[in-house]
Motif scaffolding. Structure first.
Motif, mmCIF file in Angstrom:
data_model
loop_
_atom_site.group_PDB
_atom_site.id
_atom_site.type_symbol
_atom_site.label_atom_id
_atom_site.label_comp_id
_atom_site.label_asym_id
_atom_site.label_seq_id
_atom_site.Cartn_x
_atom_site.Cartn_y
_atom_site.Cartn_z
ATOM 1 N N GLY A 117 24.169 -38.386 34.197
ATOM 2 C CA GLY A 117 25.242 -38.476 33.221
ATOM 3 C C GLY A 117 26.462 -37.663 33.615
ATOM 4 N N ALA A 118 26.241 -36.459 34.151
ATOM 5 C CA ALA A 118 27.360 -35.604 34.543
ATOM 6 C C ALA A 118 28.059 -36.121 35.796
ATOM 7 C CB ALA A 118 26.854 -34.178 34.771
ATOM 8 N N ILE A 119 27.273 -36.479 36.805
ATOM 9 C CA ILE A 119 27.862 -36.925 38.077
ATOM 10 C C ILE A 119 28.465 -38.321 37.951
ATOM 11 C CG2 ILE A 119 27.348 -37.464 40.493
ATOM 12 C CD1 ILE A 119 25.118 -35.353 40.356
ATOM 13 N N GLY A 137 23.346 -38.881 29.743
ATOM 14 C CA GLY A 137 23.189 -37.425 29.772
ATOM 15 C C GLY A 137 22.676 -36.864 28.460
ATOM 16 N N HIS A 138 23.172 -37.378 27.340
ATOM 17 C CA HIS A 138 22.703 -36.917 26.027
ATOM 18 C C HIS A 138 21.216 -37.210 25.831
ATOM 19 C CE1 HIS A 138 26.546 -35.628 24.603
ATOM 20 N NE2 HIS A 138 27.091 -36.823 24.721
ATOM 21 N N MET A 139 20.775 -38.383 26.249
ATOM 22 C CA MET A 139 19.360 -38.730 26.116
ATOM 23 C C MET A 139 18.476 -37.806 26.956
ATOM 24 S SD MET A 139 18.954 -41.063 23.883
ATOM 25 C CE MET A 139 20.256 -40.195 23.005
ATOM 26 N N GLY A 140 18.996 -37.348 28.082
ATOM 27 C CA GLY A 140 18.232 -36.409 28.900
ATOM 28 C C GLY A 140 17.946 -35.112 28.171
ATOM 29 N N PHE A 141 18.942 -34.587 27.464
ATOM 30 C CA PHE A 141 18.734 -33.367 26.687
ATOM 31 C C PHE A 141 17.723 -33.585 25.569
ATOM 32 C CE2 PHE A 141 22.860 -32.096 28.533
ATOM 33 C CZ PHE A 141 22.558 -30.794 28.894
ATOM 34 N N VAL A 142 17.818 -34.719 24.898
ATOM 35 C CA VAL A 142 16.916 -34.996 23.781
ATOM 36 C C VAL A 142 15.475 -35.128 24.256
ATOM 37 C CG1 VAL A 142 16.329 -36.677 22.000
ATOM 38 C CG2 VAL A 142 18.709 -36.065 22.390
ATOM 39 N N ILE A 143 15.248 -35.873 25.330
ATOM 40 C CA ILE A 143 13.884 -36.058 25.863
ATOM 41 C C ILE A 143 13.294 -34.724 26.294
ATOM 42 C CG2 ILE A 143 12.529 -37.116 27.703
ATOM 43 C CD1 ILE A 143 14.499 -39.437 27.657
ATOM 44 N N GLY A 144 14.116 -33.882 26.918
ATOM 45 C CA GLY A 144 13.632 -32.576 27.354
ATOM 46 C C GLY A 144 13.129 -31.722 26.218
ATOM 47 N N TYR A 160 20.316 -32.140 17.535
ATOM 48 C CA TYR A 160 21.165 -32.707 18.581
ATOM 49 C C TYR A 160 21.478 -34.172 18.292
ATOM 50 C CZ TYR A 160 23.061 -33.419 23.245
ATOM 51 O OH TYR A 160 23.900 -33.696 24.303
ATOM 52 N N MET A 161 20.448 -34.939 17.913
ATOM 53 C CA MET A 161 20.652 -36.355 17.637
ATOM 54 C C MET A 161 21.592 -36.556 16.449
ATOM 55 S SD MET A 161 19.280 -38.612 19.641
ATOM 56 C CE MET A 161 19.063 -40.074 18.618
#
Length: 269
Positions: A117-119, A137-144, A160-161
């Motif tokens: 998401g960032a790159i 990128g947002h979904m990555g934070f949520v899954i983590g 977050y969601m």
């Protein structure tokens, strides 16, 4: 979407054929009794892969930028906001089962999603493609956070969601209210019927009448980016803390397991 639906249907059908039920928790219990861990793991991976495609999590995100760019504005807003709410609940239930193979899949997808998401968004000129990579990128934070299996992780992911969806809804509402019309900006006439080039939005602040709208628009993007003092910063801090805690715990458990195995091999029988 067709691939994700096919994988989800195939995995769910095979799971029903093996256990006779579609209840996820009961399927897990029956798999342990039947003693077929390899088949159970394969079917779980099929289902999880389909869900990761649906939420555009890396490495299954390739469809999102093209779809966001080609779809009308209203369709893009719907795809960016609504489906992920329901899938968030399903993924949360699967994460609660604490299966080692799925833990590794979700952790890998979480790390890859944040990086992608960032790159991926860094060099984007089209706003729709930029939003697609940002969503990944947002979904990555949520899954983590969901794989932490504790109340703090679940609370952080829910916060977050909520913040992410509220900001996204407000941003799309702003775009619909201000850009779905023929507007004369300076000496240039722009017909904004879809999400267009990012540089076109820089014309909004050219007139003093649009300056408050430009400031509100910029504040929304800063909130999505997690910049202080906006609400996105609080949500990202809570999620990041849990995300790094989960990663550290996983690597610590692997190291302890490896050391224990090595110690057992050294003990003479």
């Amino acid at each position: 979407s067709g691939l994700a639906s096919s994988l989800l249907l195939f995995g769910t059908s095979m799971r029903y054929g093996e256990t006779g039920t579609t209840n996820l928790a009961l399927c897990l219990e029956l798999n342990e009794r039947l003693g077929t861990p390899w088949l159970a793991s394969s079917l779980w991976i099929l289902i999880v892969t389909a869900l990761l495609i649906k939420i555009a999590a890396s490495p299954n995100h390739m469809w999102a930028p093209d779809l966001y760019e080609g779809a009308p504005l209203v369709v893009t807003a719907f795809l960016a906001i609504v489906p992920k709410i329901a899938l968030f609940k399903i993924i949360g239930v699967i994460c609660s089962f604490n299966l080692p193979v799925l833990y590794l899949v979700f952790l890998s997808s979480s790390i890859l999603s944040v990086a992608t998401g960032a790159i991926g968004a860094f060099n984007q000129k089209n706003l729709a493609r930029w939003l697609a990579y940002g969503s990944t990128g947002h979904m990555g934070f949520v899954i983590g956070c969901l794989i932490s299996h504790d109340l703090a992780g679940i609370a952080a992911s829910v916060i977050y969601m909520i913040v992410y969806k509220l900001i996204s809804t407000l941003m799309f509402a702003w775009i619909l209210a201000h850009l779905l019309r023929i507007s004369v900006v300076g000496s240039k006439t722009i017909l904004c019927v879809s999400l267009s080039n990012i540089h076109d939005f820089g014309q909004i602040s050219m007139s003093h009448a649009n300056l408050p709208a430009a400031l509100a628009f910029s504040s929304g993007w800063l909130a999505l980016a997690g910049m202080p003092p906006w609400s996105g910063f609080v949500a990202k801090m809570a999620v990041s803390k849990r995300w790094f805690t989960v990663s550290k715990r996983w690597f610590t458990d692997r190291e302890m397991g490896s050391n224990h195995h090595s110690h057992r091999e050294k003990v003479p029988s």
